[in-house]
Design a protein around this motif. Structure first.
Motif, PDB file in Angstrom:
ATOM      1  N   ALA A   1       0.815  -1.216   0.000  1.00  0.00           N
ATOM      2  CA  ALA A   1       0.000   0.000   0.000  1.00  0.00           C
ATOM      3  C   ALA A   1       0.846   1.261   0.000  1.00  0.00           C
ATOM      4  CB  ALA A   1      -0.908  -0.002   1.226  1.00  0.00           C
ATOM      5  N   LYS A   2       0.324   2.279  -0.646  1.00  0.00           N
ATOM      6  CA  LYS A   2       0.931   3.613  -0.619  1.00  0.00           C
ATOM      7  C   LYS A   2      -0.206   4.628  -0.656  1.00  0.00           C
ATOM      8  CE  LYS A   2       3.949   6.851  -2.921  1.00  0.00           C
ATOM      9  NZ  LYS A   2       4.541   7.262  -4.176  1.00  0.00           N
ATOM     10  N   ASP A   3      -0.218   5.541   0.310  1.00  0.00           N
ATOM     11  CA  ASP A   3      -1.253   6.573   0.392  1.00  0.00           C
ATOM     12  C   ASP A   3      -2.652   5.953   0.269  1.00  0.00           C
ATOM     13  OD1 ASP A   3       0.631   8.617   0.724  1.00  0.00           O
ATOM     14  OD2 ASP A   3       0.904   8.816  -1.439  1.00  0.00           O
ATOM     15  N   ALA A   4      -2.912   4.936   1.082  1.00  0.00           N
ATOM     16  CA  ALA A   4      -4.176   4.201   0.998  1.00  0.00           C
ATOM     17  C   ALA A   4      -5.058   4.409   2.221  1.00  0.00           C
ATOM     18  CB  ALA A   4      -3.877   2.723   0.806  1.00  0.00           C
ATOM     19  N   GLU A   5      -4.818   5.468   2.959  1.00  0.00           N
ATOM     20  CA  GLU A   5      -5.574   5.729   4.190  1.00  0.00           C
ATOM     21  C   GLU A   5      -7.085   5.696   3.965  1.00  0.00           C
ATOM     22  OE1 GLU A   5      -6.066   9.296   7.521  1.00  0.00           O
ATOM     23  OE2 GLU A   5      -4.791   9.618   5.778  1.00  0.00           O
ATOM     24  N   LYS A   6      -7.552   6.252   2.878  1.00  0.00           N
ATOM     25  CA  LYS A   6      -8.995   6.367   2.634  1.00  0.00           C
ATOM     26  C   LYS A   6      -9.660   5.046   2.249  1.00  0.00           C
ATOM     27  CE  LYS A   6      -8.791  11.220   1.366  1.00  0.00           C
ATOM     28  NZ  LYS A   6      -8.982  12.220   0.325  1.00  0.00           N
ATOM     29  N   THR A   7      -8.916   4.105   1.690  1.00  0.00           N
ATOM     30  CA  THR A   7      -9.523   2.866   1.201  1.00  0.00           C
ATOM     31  C   THR A   7      -9.085   1.612   1.962  1.00  0.00           C
ATOM     32  OG1 THR A   7      -7.761   2.646  -0.447  1.00  0.00           O
ATOM     33  CG2 THR A   7      -9.792   3.753  -1.144  1.00  0.00           C
ATOM     34  N   LEU A   8      -7.969   1.677   2.653  1.00  0.00           N
ATOM     35  CA  LEU A   8      -7.418   0.493   3.311  1.00  0.00           C
ATOM     36  C   LEU A   8      -8.321  -0.035   4.416  1.00  0.00           C
ATOM     37  CD1 LEU A   8      -5.061  -1.487   3.382  1.00  0.00           C
ATOM     38  CD2 LEU A   8      -3.924   0.041   4.996  1.00  0.00           C
ATOM     39  N   GLY A   9      -8.933   0.830   5.180  1.00  0.00           N
ATOM     40  CA  GLY A   9      -9.794   0.401   6.275  1.00  0.00           C
ATOM     41  C   GLY A   9     -10.934  -0.489   5.792  1.00  0.00           C
ATOM     42  N   ALA A  10     -11.614  -0.075   4.749  1.00  0.00           N
ATOM     43  CA  ALA A  10     -12.721  -0.875   4.208  1.00  0.00           C
ATOM     44  C   ALA A  10     -12.220  -2.215   3.688  1.00  0.00           C
ATOM     45  CB  ALA A  10     -13.431  -0.105   3.100  1.00  0.00           C
ATOM     46  N   CYS A  11     -11.070  -2.197   3.051  1.00  0.00           N
ATOM     47  CA  CYS A  11     -10.473  -3.432   2.539  1.00  0.00           C
ATOM     48  C   CYS A  11     -10.185  -4.395   3.684  1.00  0.00           C
ATOM     49  CB  CYS A  11      -9.202  -3.108   1.768  1.00  0.00           C
ATOM     50  SG  CYS A  11      -8.281  -4.569   1.235  1.00  0.00           S
ATOM     51  N   LEU A  12      -9.494  -3.915   4.708  1.00  0.00           N
ATOM     52  CA  LEU A  12      -9.120  -4.779   5.830  1.00  0.00           C
ATOM     53  C   LEU A  12     -10.344  -5.229   6.632  1.00  0.00           C
ATOM     54  CD1 LEU A  12      -5.852  -3.021   7.024  1.00  0.00           C
ATOM     55  CD2 LEU A  12      -6.109  -4.993   5.508  1.00  0.00           C
ATOM     56  N   ALA A  13     -11.330  -4.361   6.780  1.00  0.00           N
ATOM     57  CA  ALA A  13     -12.546  -4.740   7.494  1.00  0.00           C
ATOM     58  C   ALA A  13     -13.273  -5.878   6.777  1.00  0.00           C
ATOM     59  CB  ALA A  13     -13.474  -3.534   7.644  1.00  0.00           C
ATOM     60  N   SER A  14     -13.214  -5.882   5.461  1.00  0.00           N
ATOM     61  CA  SER A  14     -13.920  -6.910   4.709  1.00  0.00           C
ATOM     62  C   SER A  14     -13.229  -8.272   4.772  1.00  0.00           C
ATOM     63  CB  SER A  14     -14.094  -6.480   3.246  1.00  0.00           C
ATOM     64  OG  SER A  14     -12.854  -6.500   2.563  1.00  0.00           O
ATOM     65  N   ILE A  15     -11.922  -8.292   5.001  1.00  0.00           N
ATOM     66  CA  ILE A  15     -11.208  -9.577   5.044  1.00  0.00           C
ATOM     67  C   ILE A  15     -10.878 -10.049   6.456  1.00  0.00           C
ATOM     68  CG2 ILE A  15     -10.216  -9.300   2.747  1.00  0.00           C
ATOM     69  CD1 ILE A  15      -7.560  -8.556   4.132  1.00  0.00           C
ATOM     70  N   ALA A  16     -10.848  -9.143   7.428  1.00  0.00           N
ATOM     71  CA  ALA A  16     -10.425  -9.482   8.790  1.00  0.00           C
ATOM     72  C   ALA A  16     -11.150 -10.686   9.401  1.00  0.00           C
ATOM     73  CB  ALA A  16     -10.540  -8.265   9.697  1.00  0.00           C
ATOM     74  N   PRO A  17     -12.450 -10.840   9.202  1.00  0.00           N
ATOM     75  CA  PRO A  17     -13.124 -11.986   9.822  1.00  0.00           C
ATOM     76  C   PRO A  17     -12.699 -13.342   9.260  1.00  0.00           C
ATOM     77  CG  PRO A  17     -14.726 -10.314   9.165  1.00  0.00           C
ATOM     78  CD  PRO A  17     -13.407  -9.941   8.563  1.00  0.00           C
ATOM     79  N   TYR A  18     -12.030 -13.344   8.114  1.00  0.00           N
ATOM     80  CA  TYR A  18     -11.726 -14.593   7.422  1.00  0.00           C
ATOM     81  C   TYR A  18     -10.259 -14.991   7.439  1.00  0.00           C
ATOM     82  CZ  TYR A  18     -16.293 -13.257   5.740  1.00  0.00           C
ATOM     83  OH  TYR A  18     -17.598 -12.863   5.689  1.00  0.00           O
ATOM     84  N   VAL A  19      -9.399 -14.141   7.957  1.00  0.00           N
ATOM     85  CA  VAL A  19      -7.970 -14.429   7.911  1.00  0.00           C
ATOM     86  C   VAL A  19      -7.359 -14.432   9.309  1.00  0.00           C
ATOM     87  CG1 VAL A  19      -7.732 -13.462   5.589  1.00  0.00           C
ATOM     88  CG2 VAL A  19      -7.287 -12.018   7.546  1.00  0.00           C
ATOM     89  N   GLN A  20      -6.285 -15.183   9.453  1.00  0.00           N
ATOM     90  CA  GLN A  20      -5.599 -15.262  10.732  1.00  0.00           C
ATOM     91  C   GLN A  20      -4.449 -14.262  10.817  1.00  0.00           C
ATOM     92  OE1 GLN A  20      -6.549 -18.283   9.059  1.00  0.00           O
ATOM     93  NE2 GLN A  20      -8.310 -18.094  10.390  1.00  0.00           N
ATOM     94  N   GLN A  21      -3.929 -13.820   9.677  1.00  0.00           N
ATOM     95  CA  GLN A  21      -2.799 -12.887   9.680  1.00  0.00           C
ATOM     96  C   GLN A  21      -2.920 -11.913   8.524  1.00  0.00           C
ATOM     97  OE1 GLN A  21       1.063 -14.662   9.088  1.00  0.00           O
ATOM     98  NE2 GLN A  21       2.111 -12.878   9.889  1.00  0.00           N
ATOM     99  N   ILE A  22      -2.628 -10.642   8.821  1.00  0.00           N
ATOM    100  CA  ILE A  22      -2.605  -9.602   7.795  1.00  0.00           C
ATOM    101  C   ILE A  22      -1.239  -8.933   7.840  1.00  0.00           C
ATOM    102  CG2 ILE A  22      -3.610  -7.437   6.968  1.00  0.00           C
ATOM    103  CD1 ILE A  22      -6.198  -8.218   8.435  1.00  0.00           C
ATOM    104  N   VAL A  23      -0.603  -8.843   6.684  1.00  0.00           N
ATOM    105  CA  VAL A  23       0.673  -8.156   6.546  1.00  0.00           C
ATOM    106  C   VAL A  23       0.478  -7.042   5.522  1.00  0.00           C
ATOM    107  CG1 VAL A  23       3.077  -8.358   5.788  1.00  0.00           C
ATOM    108  CG2 VAL A  23       2.014 -10.221   7.081  1.00  0.00           C
ATOM    109  N   VAL A  24       0.872  -5.827   5.883  1.00  0.00           N
ATOM    110  CA  VAL A  24       0.779  -4.704   4.962  1.00  0.00           C
ATOM    111  C   VAL A  24       2.167  -4.110   4.795  1.00  0.00           C
ATOM    112  CG1 VAL A  24      -0.257  -2.450   4.486  1.00  0.00           C
ATOM    113  CG2 VAL A  24      -1.611  -4.220   5.626  1.00  0.00           C
TER     114      VAL A  24
END
Length: 84
Positions: free
Chosen positions: A26-49
């Motif tokens: 990611a680069k300069d993704a403050e406005k869109t990253l939250g929605a992206c991570l919120a949509s995948i968080a319930p399904y994954v055990q680890q997130i690396v950005v």
């Protein structure tokens, strides 16, 4: 002899839980990253950005809010980051 559980395609056996992780660059993704991570968080055990060091917004802070491990990278490192 006990019957083995049926395996469908490449997925896990019915009595096993799959372990899933996600890596994002990611680069300069403050406005869109939250929605992206919120949509995948319930399904994954680890997130690396991997966040570009030239990011000028709060991308890393947003990623950490969702429990992501954040690595600062330079654009030339993106390919290496994606491989890991």
């Amino acid at each position: 002899m006990a019957k083995q559980p049926h395996r469908n395609g490449n997925g896990p056996l019915p009595d096993q839980r799959a372990s899933v992780g996600v890596a994002l660059i990611a680069k300069d993704a403050e406005k869109t990253l939250g929605a992206c991570l919120a949509s995948i968080a319930p399904y994954v055990q680890q997130i690396v950005v991997c966040v570009d060091v030239r990011t000028t917004d709060k991308t890393a802070k947003v990623a950490r809010k969702y429990g992501a491990t954040v690595y600062p990278v330079q654009v030339s490192d993106w390919h290496e980051c994606a491989q890991h």
